[in-house]
Write a protein that holds these residues in place. Structure first.
Motif, short mmCIF file in Angstrom:
data_model
loop_
_atom_site.label_atom_id
_atom_site.label_comp_id
_atom_site.label_asym_id
_atom_site.label_seq_id
_atom_site.Cartn_x
_atom_site.Cartn_y
_atom_site.Cartn_z
N GLY A 16 0.62 -1.25 0.06
CA GLY A 16 -0.03 0.11 -0.05
C GLY A 16 0.87 1.17 0.02
O GLY A 16 0.25 2.34 0.21
N GLY A 17 2.09 1.13 -0.28
CA GLY A 17 2.87 2.21 -0.30
C GLY A 17 2.87 3.18 -1.39
O GLY A 17 2.25 2.65 -2.42
N GLU A 18 3.63 4.14 -1.74
CA GLU A 18 3.90 5.03 -3.14
C GLU A 18 4.99 4.53 -3.82
O GLU A 18 5.79 3.98 -3.35
CB GLU A 18 3.98 6.54 -2.43
N GLY A 19 4.77 4.62 -5.10
CA GLY A 19 5.94 4.31 -5.90
C GLY A 19 6.01 2.95 -6.14
O GLY A 19 5.47 2.05 -5.38
N ASP A 20 7.53 2.49 -6.46
CA ASP A 20 8.09 1.39 -6.81
C ASP A 20 9.07 0.97 -5.49
O ASP A 20 9.75 1.78 -5.37
CB ASP A 20 8.57 1.30 -7.99
N THR A 21 8.86 -0.31 -4.94
CA THR A 21 9.90 -0.80 -4.26
C THR A 21 10.87 -1.90 -5.24
O THR A 21 10.07 -2.55 -5.70
CB THR A 21 9.21 -1.50 -3.14
N ARG A 22 12.03 -1.67 -5.41
CA ARG A 22 12.80 -2.34 -5.91
C ARG A 22 13.82 -3.28 -4.94
O ARG A 22 14.54 -2.83 -4.09
CB ARG A 22 13.86 -1.51 -6.93
N ASN A 64 13.90 -18.06 5.53
CA ASN A 64 14.19 -16.74 5.69
C ASN A 64 14.17 -15.90 4.32
O ASN A 64 14.70 -16.36 3.56
CB ASN A 64 15.90 -16.73 6.30
N LYS A 65 13.81 -14.56 4.57
CA LYS A 65 13.94 -13.65 3.28
C LYS A 65 14.99 -12.53 3.56
O LYS A 65 15.01 -12.04 4.59
CB LYS A 65 12.52 -13.02 3.16
N ILE A 66 15.89 -12.47 2.58
CA ILE A 66 17.08 -11.66 2.66
C ILE A 66 16.92 -10.79 1.72
O ILE A 66 16.99 -11.41 0.31
CB ILE A 66 18.35 -12.60 3.06
N MET A 67 17.03 -9.32 1.96
CA MET A 67 16.80 -8.65 0.82
C MET A 67 17.62 -7.29 0.64
O MET A 67 18.12 -6.96 1.85
CB MET A 67 15.32 -8.12 0.80
N MET A 68 18.04 -6.88 -0.50
CA MET A 68 18.65 -5.52 -0.68
C MET A 68 17.73 -4.96 -1.46
O MET A 68 17.24 -5.11 -2.58
CB MET A 68 19.88 -5.91 -1.58
N GLY A 69 17.13 -3.59 -0.85
CA GLY A 69 15.97 -3.00 -1.26
C GLY A 69 16.66 -1.56 -1.73
O GLY A 69 17.42 -0.98 -1.27
N HIS A 70 15.76 -0.81 -2.42
CA HIS A 70 15.77 0.51 -2.96
C HIS A 70 14.42 1.19 -2.86
O HIS A 70 13.45 0.58 -3.40
CB HIS A 70 16.44 0.39 -4.36
N LEU A 71 14.59 2.40 -2.45
CA LEU A 71 13.40 3.25 -2.56
C LEU A 71 13.76 4.73 -3.21
O LEU A 71 14.46 5.23 -2.65
CB LEU A 71 12.65 3.56 -1.06
N ASP A 72 13.12 5.00 -4.44
CA ASP A 72 13.33 6.31 -5.06
C ASP A 72 12.81 7.53 -4.14
O ASP A 72 12.03 7.13 -3.43
CB ASP A 72 12.87 6.47 -6.56
N SER A 123 7.64 4.65 -0.86
CA SER A 123 7.66 4.05 0.43
C SER A 123 7.13 2.71 0.47
O SER A 123 6.58 2.26 -0.51
CB SER A 123 6.68 5.10 1.58
N ILE A 124 7.14 1.87 1.37
CA ILE A 124 6.42 0.75 1.93
C ILE A 124 5.53 0.99 2.67
O ILE A 124 5.68 1.62 3.88
CB ILE A 124 7.64 -0.31 2.41
N GLY A 125 4.21 0.47 2.62
CA GLY A 125 3.14 0.89 3.31
C GLY A 125 3.28 0.20 4.61
O GLY A 125 3.91 -0.60 5.00
N TYR A 126 2.39 1.05 5.58
CA TYR A 126 2.22 0.37 6.83
C TYR A 126 1.67 -0.88 7.13
O TYR A 126 0.50 -1.18 6.34
CB TYR A 126 1.37 1.50 7.75
#
Length: 113
Positions: free
Chosen positions: A18-24, A33-41, A45-48
């Motif tokens: 439910g966040g804004e824009g793209d999560t990469r 286990n999920k292990i991630m390298m993430g990026h937000l322009d 955002s990542i939603g609540y």
């Protein structure tokens, strides 16, 4: 074991949780286990959301973040680590108006005993 994120295909998730824009992100998952390298322009955002069956650890590697956490708000910069235990809620927001937000996250699944 080495996880080579450079050789993992990037996923693009529009309006993630439910966040804004793209999560990469580049994601590794071994069934537990999920292990991630993430990026937000900028502006993304990542939603609540609530962690019902797992927790999450987020290490900010570059940029400035705002994290809504339960009834509060945290400001995070490179080197800061946010922890969201099972049963709690949070979001992740790029708080910069000029730079991307980079982060490393781990989401371990908990036993449901």
């Amino acid at each position: 074991m080495i996880i080579d994120f450079k050789n993992i295909e990037e996923s693009v998730m529009p309006n993630f949780k439910g966040g804004e824009g793209d999560t990469r992100s580049r994601n590794f998952f071994d069934g537990l286990n999920k292990i991630m390298m993430g990026h937000l322009d900028v502006g993304c955002s990542i939603g609540y959301h609530k962690h019902e069956t797992n927790s999450e650890v987020i290490l900010i590697t570059s940029g400035v973040a705002r994290c809504l956490y339960d009834d509060g708000e945290e400001r995070l910069v490179a080197g800061d680590c946010h922890y969201c235990p099972r049963g709690h809620s949070h979001s992740l927001i790029n708080a910069s108006d000029s730079a991307p937000l980079e982060y490393f996250a781990i989401v371990p699944e908990h036993n449901k005993c």
